[in-house]
Scaffold this active site. Structure first.
Site, short mmCIF file in Angstrom:
data_model
loop_
_atom_site.label_atom_id
_atom_site.label_comp_id
_atom_site.label_asym_id
_atom_site.label_seq_id
_atom_site.Cartn_x
_atom_site.Cartn_y
_atom_site.Cartn_z
N GLY A 12 0.79 -1.22 0.00
CA GLY A 12 0.00 0.00 0.00
C GLY A 12 0.83 1.27 0.00
N ARG A 65 -17.34 -14.36 -6.26
CA ARG A 65 -16.93 -12.96 -6.31
C ARG A 65 -18.05 -12.05 -5.80
NH1 ARG A 65 -12.66 -11.16 -9.01
NH2 ARG A 65 -12.56 -13.08 -10.26
N ARG A 91 -8.22 -6.94 -6.93
CA ARG A 91 -9.40 -7.76 -7.19
C ARG A 91 -10.22 -7.10 -8.29
NH1 ARG A 91 -10.00 -12.73 -5.73
NH2 ARG A 91 -12.26 -12.46 -5.55
N LEU A 93 -13.61 -6.10 -9.57
CA LEU A 93 -14.84 -5.83 -8.85
C LEU A 93 -16.05 -6.14 -9.72
CD1 LEU A 93 -13.65 -2.45 -7.35
CD2 LEU A 93 -13.92 -4.60 -6.11
N ASN A 107 -9.58 5.06 -8.54
CA ASN A 107 -8.47 4.12 -8.71
C ASN A 107 -7.29 4.83 -9.35
OD1 ASN A 107 -7.26 1.44 -8.83
ND2 ASN A 107 -7.54 1.55 -11.04
N HIS A 109 -3.95 3.81 -11.86
CA HIS A 109 -3.44 2.75 -12.72
C HIS A 109 -2.08 3.18 -13.27
CE1 HIS A 109 -3.58 -0.73 -15.35
NE2 HIS A 109 -3.20 0.04 -16.34
N THR A 141 -15.43 2.42 -13.40
CA THR A 141 -16.65 1.95 -14.06
C THR A 141 -16.54 0.44 -14.20
OG1 THR A 141 -15.73 2.19 -16.28
CG2 THR A 141 -16.87 4.12 -15.34
N GLN A 173 5.43 9.52 -9.37
CA GLN A 173 4.36 10.40 -9.84
C GLN A 173 2.99 9.96 -9.31
OE1 GLN A 173 5.17 13.25 -11.21
NE2 GLN A 173 7.26 12.49 -10.96
#
Length: 220
Positions: A12, A65, A91, A93, A107, A109, A141, A173
């Protein structure tokens, strides 16, 4: 003051950068809790050391799930957060989970989306020979690694880069733009308009694309 719940699966580092920003007053939110799907996630110890409540919802204990996501929703909603922040939560979602938090699920990425969704982004960037790589903060989304983009940071791909060197440059960054995006949300700067994110320039101020100079990115 708005509250957030952070979801992690490992160490994390983005969670830690957010905790640092909150502690310094740079991001005006309350971190209500850190949740993980893995009981051995190192980030849980980091959060607990800062007196942030932690919870583990072990995905291995659920038959589907959908059942796991339902348990996650119950655990998250117990803290009534304004925003749910994915920080290395590994995970996929379900649509039901994503729709439950529509407009308040964020999120980060490690690529300049829509390029290189999914895993191994730095390796793929090197294989494709791109000259610019980076990271993207976006609202989530149901489509994997897609959604309205909030802010991106671009870094140069340098001659001689390997996957680790490029990943480290991008991660630096990530630690800049994720707290920025959360701050914008907390301050009411973000608006979703027709599938795009509009940022109130007077309040947000900073650029939506952070692009360090090439010279500043070189080691040494």
């Amino acid at each position: 003051m708005k509250s957030i719940v952070i979801l992690i699966s490992g160490r994390g580092s983005n969670m830690e950068s957010l905790l640092d920003a909150v502690a310094s007053g740079a991001v005006p939110v309350r971190v209500a809790a850190v949740l993980s799907n893995r009981p051995d996630a190192k980030g849980l110890d980091i959060a607990a050391a800062r007196d942030v409540p932690t919870r583990v919802i072990d995905h291995k204990q659920y038959a589907s799930r959908e059942a796991f996501d339902a348990a996650m929703v119950e655990a998250i909603d117990a803290f009534a957060p304004d925003l749910v922040v994915l920080a290395g939560f590994m995970r996929i979602l379900t649509d039901g989970f994503v729709c439950h938090y529509e407009g308040r699920l964020m999120n980060i990425h490690p690529s300049l989306l829509p390029s290189f969704p999914g895993l191994h982004t730095h390796q793929r960037a090197l294989e494709e020979g791109v000259r610019i790589h980076g990271c993207t903060v976006h609202f989530v989304t149901p489509a994997l690694d897609h959604g309205p983009i909030i802010v991106q940071a671009a870094v140069p791909v340098l001659d001689g880069d390997d996957e680790d060197a490029l990943a480290a440059r991008v991660l630096a960054q990530e630690h800049r733009v994720y707290p920025l995006a959360v701050r914008w949300f907390a301050e009411g700067c973000l608006r979703l308009i027709g599938g795009r994110v509009a940022v109130d320039a007077e309040q947000g101020g900073e650029s939506l694309l952070i692009s360090p100079a090439v010279g500043a990115a070189r080691p040494g």
